[in-house]
Design an enzyme around this catalytic site. Structure first.
Site, PDB file in Angstrom:
ATOM      1  CE1 TYR A 174      -4.030   2.024   0.391  1.00 46.14           C
ATOM      2  CE2 TYR A 174      -2.762   3.198   2.053  1.00 46.14           C
ATOM      3  CZ  TYR A 174      -3.866   3.112   1.221  1.00 46.14           C
ATOM      4  OH  TYR A 174      -4.801   4.112   1.223  1.00 46.14           O
TER       5      TYR A 174
ATOM      6  CE  LYS B   5      -3.716   4.705  -2.028  1.00 46.73           C
ATOM      7  NZ  LYS B   5      -4.731   5.164  -2.980  1.00 46.73           N
TER       8      LYS B   5
END
Length: 254
Positions: free
Chosen positions: A160, A164
């Site tokens: 994640y 991002k």
């Protein structure tokens, strides 16, 4: 580019926006606010009943299209419907995303690939398709959803965080290449946001411990992210491009 001023109420009247992941969480809050501010919204969501759910909630103010953002042909077909319906696109919000968590030692290849397919590839494919239209039409605005996880390390968030971080970098490149076409590209990096999923994921002691690390002492709410997305969609942000708007209660200032 000539400066023409802006609506001090940040109105979006006569604007057409695409919001991916627009039937839940942050995407839903953004779609709600854009419609309240006068925009027509096309919601892209992976749900099979996207069209029906959108019509039931918004009536004639929005259309809903079932789209898997990892599939280029689905994106192109949906954008054609948006153009056929509204004749133009002014705004894109890439809010569709996923969080598949595990520690770096044990994270599966499947989790890594799916995270990057939806969060990074999906955001790029939609931005690319919409960007081609905005280049021809004279400009517009693209807003990508990053995260505080793009800026700091979070336990069990390796895929994640990496995805991002890629969103922030992608945003900068798109902003640099497309500024000449009057296209603003920015991203938003929220802390934990109390969507239905957020409430479940951060319930109990885990949430209390996390809030202690945030100087403001609390998590965020979807409408707070929507407020940032409204500013970035408005003409008031016309000089802002390539930026990452951090909405984290001070978490990353430490």
């Amino acid at each position: 580019m000539e400066y023409k001023g802006f609506d001090v109420n940040f109105g979006l009247k006569n604007k057409v926006a695409i919001v991916t992941g627009g039937l839940s969480g942050i995407g839903e809050a953004i779609a709600d606010l854009y419609i309240k501010k006068g925009a027509k919204v096309a919601i892209f969501d992976v749900k099979k009943d996207t069209a029906e759910e959108t019509k039931e909630k918004y009536g004639e103010a929005a259309i809903g299209l079932t789209v898997d953002v990892t599939q280029k042909l689905q994106i192109e077909a949906a954008i054609k419907i948006v153009m056929d319906t509204y004749s133009k696109i002014d705004l894109l919000v890439n809010s569709a995303g996923i969080a598949l968590l595990d520690d770096a030692e044990n994270l599966s290849e499947e989790y890594w690939d799916k995270t990057f397919a939806i969060n990074v590839k999906g955001s790029f494919l939609v931005a690319q398709a919409v960007g081609k239209i905005l280049i021809k039409s004279g400009g517009g605005k693209i807003i990508n959803m990053a995260s505080q996880a793009a800026l700091v390390a979070l336990d069990n968030h390796v895929a994640y965080c990496a995805s991002k971080g890629a969103i922030v970098s992608m945003t900068k490149v798109l902003a640099y290449e497309w500024a000449q076409y009057n296209i603003n590209v920015n991203c938003i990096s929220p802390t934990v946001i109390l969507t239905e999923l957020g409430k479940k994921a951060w319930a109990g002691q885990a949430g209390e411990d996390m809030k202690k690390q945030i100087p403001a002492g609390r998590f965020g709410y979807p409408d707070e992210v929507a407020a940032c997305a409204l500013f970035l969609a408005s003409d008031g942000s016309s000089l802002m491009t390539g930026e990452n708007m951090v909405l984290d209660g001070g978490y990353t200032v430490k």
